[in-house]
Design an enzyme around this catalytic site. Structure first.
Site, PDB file in Angstrom:
ATOM      1  N   ASP A  61     -66.013 -31.643  43.809  1.00  0.00           N
ATOM      2  CA  ASP A  61     -65.904 -30.340  43.150  1.00  0.00           C
ATOM      3  C   ASP A  61     -64.548 -29.708  43.445  1.00  0.00           C
ATOM      4  O   ASP A  61     -64.436 -28.778  44.237  1.00  0.00           O
ATOM      5  CB  ASP A  61     -67.043 -29.425  43.605  1.00  0.00           C
ATOM      6  CG  ASP A  61     -67.195 -28.192  42.715  1.00  0.00           C
ATOM      7  OD1 ASP A  61     -66.430 -28.066  41.751  1.00  0.00           O
ATOM      8  OD2 ASP A  61     -68.104 -27.379  42.989  1.00  0.00           O
ATOM      9  N   GLY A  69     -69.668 -15.320  41.404  1.00  0.00           N
ATOM     10  CA  GLY A  69     -68.390 -14.637  41.396  1.00  0.00           C
ATOM     11  C   GLY A  69     -67.526 -15.034  42.575  1.00  0.00           C
ATOM     12  O   GLY A  69     -66.359 -14.680  42.651  1.00  0.00           O
ATOM     13  N   SER A  79     -67.190 -18.373  43.609  1.00  0.00           N
ATOM     14  CA  SER A  79     -66.891 -19.801  43.560  1.00  0.00           C
ATOM     15  C   SER A  79     -65.397 -20.078  43.528  1.00  0.00           C
ATOM     16  O   SER A  79     -64.620 -19.344  42.928  1.00  0.00           O
ATOM     17  CB  SER A  79     -67.542 -20.415  42.332  1.00  0.00           C
ATOM     18  OG  SER A  79     -67.560 -21.807  42.433  1.00  0.00           O
ATOM     19  N   HIS A 133     -65.830 -27.287  39.070  1.00  0.00           N
ATOM     20  CA  HIS A 133     -66.737 -26.788  38.033  1.00  0.00           C
ATOM     21  C   HIS A 133     -66.184 -25.553  37.332  1.00  0.00           C
ATOM     22  O   HIS A 133     -66.781 -25.072  36.367  1.00  0.00           O
ATOM     23  CB  HIS A 133     -68.118 -26.479  38.633  1.00  0.00           C
ATOM     24  CG  HIS A 133     -68.119 -25.314  39.578  1.00  0.00           C
ATOM     25  ND1 HIS A 133     -68.076 -25.464  40.941  1.00  0.00           N
ATOM     26  CD2 HIS A 133     -68.166 -23.980  39.353  1.00  0.00           C
ATOM     27  CE1 HIS A 133     -68.097 -24.263  41.514  1.00  0.00           C
ATOM     28  NE2 HIS A 133     -68.159 -23.355  40.567  1.00  0.00           N
ATOM     29  N   SER A 191     -68.108 -24.176  46.576  1.00  0.00           N
ATOM     30  CA  SER A 191     -68.710 -24.963  45.510  1.00  0.00           C
ATOM     31  C   SER A 191     -69.938 -24.257  44.947  1.00  0.00           C
ATOM     32  O   SER A 191     -70.005 -23.951  43.771  1.00  0.00           O
ATOM     33  CB  SER A 191     -69.099 -26.350  46.027  1.00  0.00           C
ATOM     34  OG  SER A 191     -69.810 -27.079  45.053  1.00  0.00           O
TER      35      SER A 191
END
Length: 448
Positions: free
Chosen positions: A226, A307, A309, A196, A324
């Site tokens: 992801d 912040g 991910s 993402h 994720s």
């Protein structure tokens, strides 16, 4: 002077013993870049595979570190105990639990919900965040009730969101994300991060001002899975490729990759909240983000914040996943989900870049089995490049006391110590004899 020489010999011998003992510590074997290594619950997993999903309902690591296997009959329980694991007899098999999650997936999608199988309670837990309306909650509750009483509904803190950013910040026009682990296809190096973070074609920059061009996303999968690959502009991850930043100028080294196990102690690093630890609470979790549904995730109670991910999840030097999303924060706690690295690397046909420090004389494809809960200690910082990854290195090998008492390692030093002790005793005796005679001479001259 002779006494000083003897004391010097003792110090020299002690140094030789300590040096020999430390030098004899066996270096850690190098992990294979992408190991199909067993996770912390390897024994439990093997038993589940042998007994089948109709007679078992998952496995996890108990509080004492022993593997626990959920079984549906007493015969299976006896087999588990004979193998050295703990057995827990439950009412519902993995087949029933999997059927329940399939029913949930087939129901109308509700953003802000997630579910996973809780092996330890033999239930499917459905969570709904604060964005889920009363009507949607009611509809989900009806679906859960029709499945059976082993499906539990609960409210989650905050909202389920993708967590942009991470351990080492990388920037693009689409926002800020985190570098996860450095990987390679044998010809070029890449950063494995969250899907993402950006679609294929996204250009990434590094540095505090975002003034260093880093690379470009060449593959991205989200939702569904992801994960994504960012190819380095020069094709090379550079020095520190197997080190992950954990804050305070420190870093940790990655030695291999494996699947997570329920109950395993894990660590996560992110640029917003830094280093945090917790445990794996479920596997194969499903999350309905606003952007879409992602399945097959590792669920943990490690906190994370926007912040974080894309950042790395690891344990005992073993790469487990990339961040994720989740809910909550690091003040009140929460739930965080991770894309398993083994699945991502298999799909992308890449291998993990591991620390050369583990090579030693061992073959590069030797893979150490990761352990379960383990104390982690910071490794040498190294200037970790974006995407470096390596969990905190735990203590390994013999204790110092064991090495000190191993005569194969300390022979020369012990000889020096023994000789020095003899010399010290001899000099003390000679000095005492000299003093006695001087005493006799003095008093015989005075009183004689």
């Amino acid at each position: 002077m002779s006494r000083l020489a003897a004391v010097g010999g003792l110090l020299l011998g002690g140094a030789m013993v300590a040096q020999a003992a430390m030098a004899s510590e066996t270096p850690r074997a190098a992990a294979r870049p992408f190991a199909a290594a067993p996770g912390a619950g390897g024994t439990g997993g093997a038993l589940v595979a042998r007994l089948g999903t109709a007679r078992t309902a998952g496995d996890w690591i108990g509080a004492d570190g022993r593997p626990v296997v959920a079984v549906t009959d007493r015969a299976a329980a006896r087999e588990v105990r004979r193998a050295g694991a703990e057995a827990k007899v439950v009412s519902h098999s993995m087949n029933e639990l999997t059927s329940a999650t399939a029913t949930l997936r087939s129901a109308p999608r509700v953003a802000g919900t997630a579910w996973a199988v809780d092996y330890r309670t033999n239930r499917v837990v459905v969570s709904a965040d604060s964005t889920v309306s009363a009507d949607d909650w009611s509809r989900m509750s009806q679906v859960a009730a029709h499945i059976g009483d082993f499906v539990r509904m609960e409210h989650a803190r905050g909202t389920f969101t993708t967590r942009l950013n991470g351990a080492q910040p990388i920037l693009s026009t689409g926002g800020r994300c985190s570098a996860g682990f450095n990987v390679t296809n044998g010809q070029s190096d890449f950063i494995l991060t969250a899907g993402h973070c950006g679609p294929a074609g996204s250009t990434w920059f590094a540095g505090t001002q975002g003034d260093q061009q880093l690379g470009r996303t060449v593959s991205s999968t989200f939702p569904g899975n992801d994960f994504s690959l960012v190819q380095y502009a020069n094709g090379d991850a550079g020095d520190g490729a197997a080190v992950v930043a954990i804050g305070g100028g420190n870093g940790v080294r990655i030695t291999g990759a494996a699947d997570a196990a329920v109950g395993q102690r894990v660590f996560r690093s992110g640029s917003t909240s830094g280093l945090h630890d917790g445990t794996v609470t479920a596997l194969n979790a499903t999350v309905n983000y606003p952007e879409g549904t992602v399945t097959g995730l590792v669920q943990t109670d490690v906190c994370a914040e926007p912040g974080d991910s894309g950042g790395p999840l690891f344990s005992d030097g073993i790469a487990l996943g990339v961040t994720s999303g989740g809910s909550g924060d690091c003040k009140t706690g929460g739930t965080t989900f991770f894309q398993p690295v083994t699945r991502a690397m298999a799909a992308l046909n890449v291998k993990l870049i591991v620390s050369a420090q583990t090579a030693g004389s061992a073959p590069q494809n030797a893979s150490p089995a990761p352990s379960a809960p383990a104390a982690q200690g910071a490794a040498a910082p190294n200037a970790a490049s974006p995407g470096s990854a390596a969990p905190i290195a735990g203590a390994s090998g013999q204790t110092l006391l064991a090495r000190l008492t191993d005569t194969r390692n300390v022979g020369p030093g012990l000889l020096v110590i023994a000789g020095s002790l003899i010399a010290l005793v001899a000099t003390r005796y000679i000095r005492a004899e000299q003093d006695r005679r001087a005493y006799q001479r003095y008093y015989s001259a005075t009183w004689g």
